[in-house]
Scaffold this motif. Structure first.
Motif, mmCIF file in Angstrom:
data_model
loop_
_atom_site.group_PDB
_atom_site.id
_atom_site.type_symbol
_atom_site.label_atom_id
_atom_site.label_comp_id
_atom_site.label_asym_id
_atom_site.label_seq_id
_atom_site.Cartn_x
_atom_site.Cartn_y
_atom_site.Cartn_z
ATOM 1 N N UNK A 109 10.295 39.998 111.056
ATOM 2 C CA UNK A 109 10.408 40.992 109.976
ATOM 3 C C UNK A 109 11.627 40.717 109.108
ATOM 4 N N UNK A 110 11.772 39.500 108.686
ATOM 5 C CA UNK A 110 12.951 39.067 107.916
ATOM 6 C C UNK A 110 13.060 39.800 106.584
ATOM 7 N N UNK A 111 14.245 40.332 106.311
ATOM 8 C CA UNK A 111 14.544 40.983 105.043
ATOM 9 C C UNK A 111 15.895 40.476 104.557
ATOM 10 N N UNK A 112 15.972 40.074 103.305
ATOM 11 C CA UNK A 112 17.248 39.705 102.699
ATOM 12 C C UNK A 112 17.839 40.934 102.031
ATOM 13 N N UNK A 113 18.964 41.400 102.537
ATOM 14 C CA UNK A 113 19.612 42.606 102.021
ATOM 15 C C UNK A 113 20.564 42.316 100.872
ATOM 16 N N UNK A 114 21.119 41.126 100.853
ATOM 17 C CA UNK A 114 22.145 40.820 99.854
ATOM 18 C C UNK A 114 22.258 39.318 99.658
ATOM 19 N N UNK A 115 22.358 38.896 98.415
ATOM 20 C CA UNK A 115 22.738 37.534 98.061
ATOM 21 C C UNK A 115 23.701 37.648 96.883
ATOM 22 N N UNK A 116 24.915 37.181 97.045
ATOM 23 C CA UNK A 116 25.925 37.360 95.997
ATOM 24 C C UNK A 116 26.017 36.128 95.105
ATOM 25 N N UNK A 117 26.539 36.346 93.933
ATOM 26 C CA UNK A 117 26.860 35.243 93.036
ATOM 27 C C UNK A 117 28.152 34.591 93.521
ATOM 28 N N UNK A 118 28.505 33.385 93.042
ATOM 29 C CA UNK A 118 29.751 32.738 93.442
ATOM 30 C C UNK A 118 30.976 33.568 93.074
ATOM 31 N N UNK A 119 31.938 33.605 94.008
ATOM 32 C CA UNK A 119 33.253 34.205 93.789
ATOM 33 C C UNK A 119 33.226 35.715 93.608
ATOM 34 N N UNK A 120 32.133 36.366 93.950
ATOM 35 C CA UNK A 120 32.139 37.820 93.922
ATOM 36 C C UNK A 120 33.070 38.362 95.005
ATOM 37 N N UNK A 121 32.986 37.757 96.187
ATOM 38 C CA UNK A 121 33.910 38.051 97.282
ATOM 39 C C UNK A 121 34.557 36.745 97.717
#
Length: 293
Positions: free
Chosen positions: A240-252
């Motif tokens: 049941x794979x879910x992607x909750x977050x993918x950030x852009x570069x250098x956001x964190x």
């Protein structure tokens, strides 16, 4: 407007733009806090655990330190960290770890106060039992001989049933899945295989109270670090794979540790910590997200 609030507003707007208005679960950005300490040894924070309230903090560093403290929040956002104790992690003979043996990466603190720490460079998992005044080394997970010195078992987590899980940072090939290893108290066995998607590699993991696995992954780009969080249900045939977050570069910064907890409203919260690698142009930050279902 002060720089810090402006930066948080920009980050929130960017993440909101990445999240479409669908019924899919997602991680919603709440805020970041830059964690500093006067101690010159502070830095390299690579693992984090929080209690059920998200207040009591335990952390480990690449230089073999165990940090305990309390997080202060106002209106749900982190406003400070009150460090209570800092002590060296020790070997089985109780001598403080030294040199390459200090590179702590993954952390579990059980409800009984037992601490598990995974290390890389010298790949191993140690169990610290304060009640028995005992330190022991767990059996080696399979595949240790194939790990690079900086690609060990960074993700370490405990399931609500008490079992310990770990995931290596490398899978052995760009198309090869990551083995999710379960420790039953005597041996390690492959419990599942996590699909490898894109350039992201596992660096942290935790379970929620329902036994769902949250996997923090990282990749490095010329523009900075990117992070991704995926969630899995181990009892589901397809996880049941879910992607909750993918950030852009250098956001964190270099997010490496993740703790899952629930706030007073019952909302699942994700608190992550970044490893600054003891470099001036990086920062140690605590980052909070809330999971929207």
């Amino acid at each position: 407007m002060p720089i810090r609030p402006l930066r948080q507003l920009i980050a929130a707007a960017l993440i909101a733009a990445q999240t479409t208005a669908t019924a899919e679960p997602a991680a919603q950005y709440l805020g970041s806090y830059r964690w500093t300490q006067p101690d010159p040894l502070f830095g390299g924070v690579s693992g984090i655990e929080l209690d059920r309230t998200g207040t009591l903090l335990t952390a480990i560093t690449d230089r073999g330190l165990l940090i305990r403290g309390r997080i202060a929040r106002q209106n749900g956002r982190i406003t400070g960290v009150d460090v209570k104790t800092v002590e060296p992690l020790r070997a089985r003979d109780f001598v403080p770890l030294r040199d390459k043996g200090t590179d702590a990466e993954g952390l579990v603190v059980t409800p009984q106060g037992v601490v598990f720490v995974s290390f890389e460079q010298i790949h191993r998992i140690l169990r610290y039992d304060p009640h028995r005044d005992e330190i022991r080394r767990l059996p080696e997970p399979p595949g240790v001989a194939r790990l690079g010195k900086n690609s060990g078992f960074e993700a370490l987590a405990q399931h609500p049933d008490g079992a310990l899980f770990t995931i290596p940072e490398r899978s052995g090939g760009r198309q090869a899945p990551f083995p999710l290893l379960r420790f039953d108290g005597s041996t390690w066995k492959v419990a599942a295989r996590i699909p490898r998607r894109g350039p992201f590699l596992p660096v942290g993991a935790d379970f929620d109270g329902d036994g769902r696995l949250y996997l923090l992954e990282r990749t490095i780009t010329p523009l900075g670090f990117r992070s991704r969080i995926r969630r899995f249900v181990l009892s589901a045939p397809d996880l049941a794979e879910v992607t909750l977050l993918t950030t852009r570069p250098n956001l964190h910064d270099n997010l490496e540790g993740i703790a899952v907890w629930r706030d007073a409203r019952g909302v699942t919260r994700l608190t992550m910590v970044s490893d600054d690698n003891f470099l001036r142009f990086q920062r140690t930050e605590l980052v909070d997200y809330a999971v929207t279902e």
